[in-house]
Design a protein around this motif. Structure first.
Motif, PDB file in Angstrom:
ATOM      1  N   UNK A  34       2.235  37.389  34.058  1.00 13.01           N
ATOM      2  CA  UNK A  34       1.228  36.956  33.094  1.00 13.01           C
ATOM      3  C   UNK A  34       0.537  38.118  32.396  1.00 13.01           C
ATOM      4  N   UNK A  35       0.213  39.163  33.149  1.00  8.63           N
ATOM      5  CA  UNK A  35      -0.475  40.302  32.549  1.00  8.63           C
ATOM      6  C   UNK A  35      -0.455  41.481  33.508  1.00  8.63           C
ATOM      7  N   UNK A  36      -0.824  42.638  33.006  1.00  9.93           N
ATOM      8  CA  UNK A  36      -1.028  43.834  33.819  1.00  9.93           C
ATOM      9  C   UNK A  36      -2.479  44.244  33.667  1.00  9.93           C
ATOM     10  N   UNK A  37      -3.170  44.403  34.764  1.00 10.51           N
ATOM     11  CA  UNK A  37      -4.581  44.760  34.735  1.00 10.51           C
ATOM     12  C   UNK A  37      -4.843  45.859  35.771  1.00 10.51           C
ATOM     13  N   UNK A  38      -6.123  46.193  35.942  1.00  7.13           N
ATOM     14  CA  UNK A  38      -6.494  47.242  36.891  1.00  7.13           C
ATOM     15  C   UNK A  38      -7.686  46.774  37.722  1.00  7.13           C
ATOM     16  N   UNK A  39      -7.770  47.282  38.921  1.00 11.99           N
ATOM     17  CA  UNK A  39      -8.896  47.001  39.808  1.00 11.99           C
ATOM     18  C   UNK A  39      -9.424  48.290  40.411  1.00 11.99           C
ATOM     19  N   UNK A  40     -10.742  48.335  40.564  1.00 11.56           N
ATOM     20  CA  UNK A  40     -11.331  49.342  41.444  1.00 11.56           C
ATOM     21  C   UNK A  40     -11.680  48.631  42.747  1.00 11.56           C
ATOM     22  N   UNK A  41     -12.277  49.333  43.679  1.00  8.29           N
ATOM     23  CA  UNK A  41     -12.563  48.731  44.982  1.00  8.29           C
ATOM     24  C   UNK A  41     -13.511  47.549  44.842  1.00  8.29           C
TER      25      UNK A  41
END
Length: 210
Positions: free
Chosen positions: A29-36
């Protein structure tokens, strides 16, 4: 769920890439980013929360659009520096009002089966006079099983003497009616795939052949 402490955020300067995938259709569906903090909030809320590099902060998908991503599972890669987020989407994942950020095409491959199951579930509740699916469901499993048998015979005949287009069409009819039968029995195609997987693990020979 996973242990956030096991994820290597340092390698990506505090962020890890997240591949978001429809849990039912397996469509990316998508590419995203996460921090802690975004990962912690995702685990606690059960809804996808990301770190926006353009906004410089966290954002929960759907806060403004209403198109949310309900988390089914979170799986790290072998190095613990990337994640696959399997979700049950409510609405579209893309801000362009498309199912996926990666083009307008719908779920590919076996994902089409899951998409058809979703359509069958929606139409099963419609007026039987307006929907063939609803009419079948109203007639009950005995009638649907009969249709599966009829379509199976037609598929077999097409396989023996029909052109490729006819075989593909009859096979499509067979799969559709089989999915309707599974639906009225409160089953899904994944139940069939689970049996195939268990047979493959048990090494039961011809039944596991593709």
């Amino acid at each position: 769920m996973i242990d956030p402490a096991a994820i290597d955020f340092e390698k990506g300067n505090g962020l890890v890439p997240v591949v978001v995938q429809d849990a039912a259709t397996l469509q990316v569906l998508t590419l995203a980013y996460m921090d802690r903090a975004a990962l912690d909030e995702t685990i606690q809320s059960g809804e996808a929360t990301f770190f926006s590099r353009s906004r410089g902060g966290r954002w929960r998908k759907g806060e403004t659009s209403g198109d949310r991503l309900r988390v089914v599972s979170i799986t790290p890669d072998c190095d613990g520096d990337a994640l696959v987020l399997a979700v049950d989407p409510v609405g579209n994942a893309c801000h362009l009002n498309r199912t996926s950020c990666f083009g307008a095409a719908d779920a590919p491959g076996l994902g089409r089966i899951a998409r058809l199951e979703q359509t069958i579930a929606e139409r099963a509740a419609a007026d039987p006079s307006e929907s063939w699916t609803a009419k079948l469901v109203a007639q009950g499993p005995k009638r649907i099983a009969q249709k599966v048998g009829e379509e199976g015979v037609e598929t077999a005949l097409a396989g023996v003497a029909g052109p490729d287009e006819e075989l593909a069409g009859e096979a499509a009819d067979l799969i559709y009616h089989l999915l309707v039968l599974l639906h009225v029995r409160n089953m899904v195609f994944q139940d069939v795939l689970d049996v195939l997987a268990s047979r493959a693990e048990a090494g039961k020979g011809p039944k596991t052949r593709a």
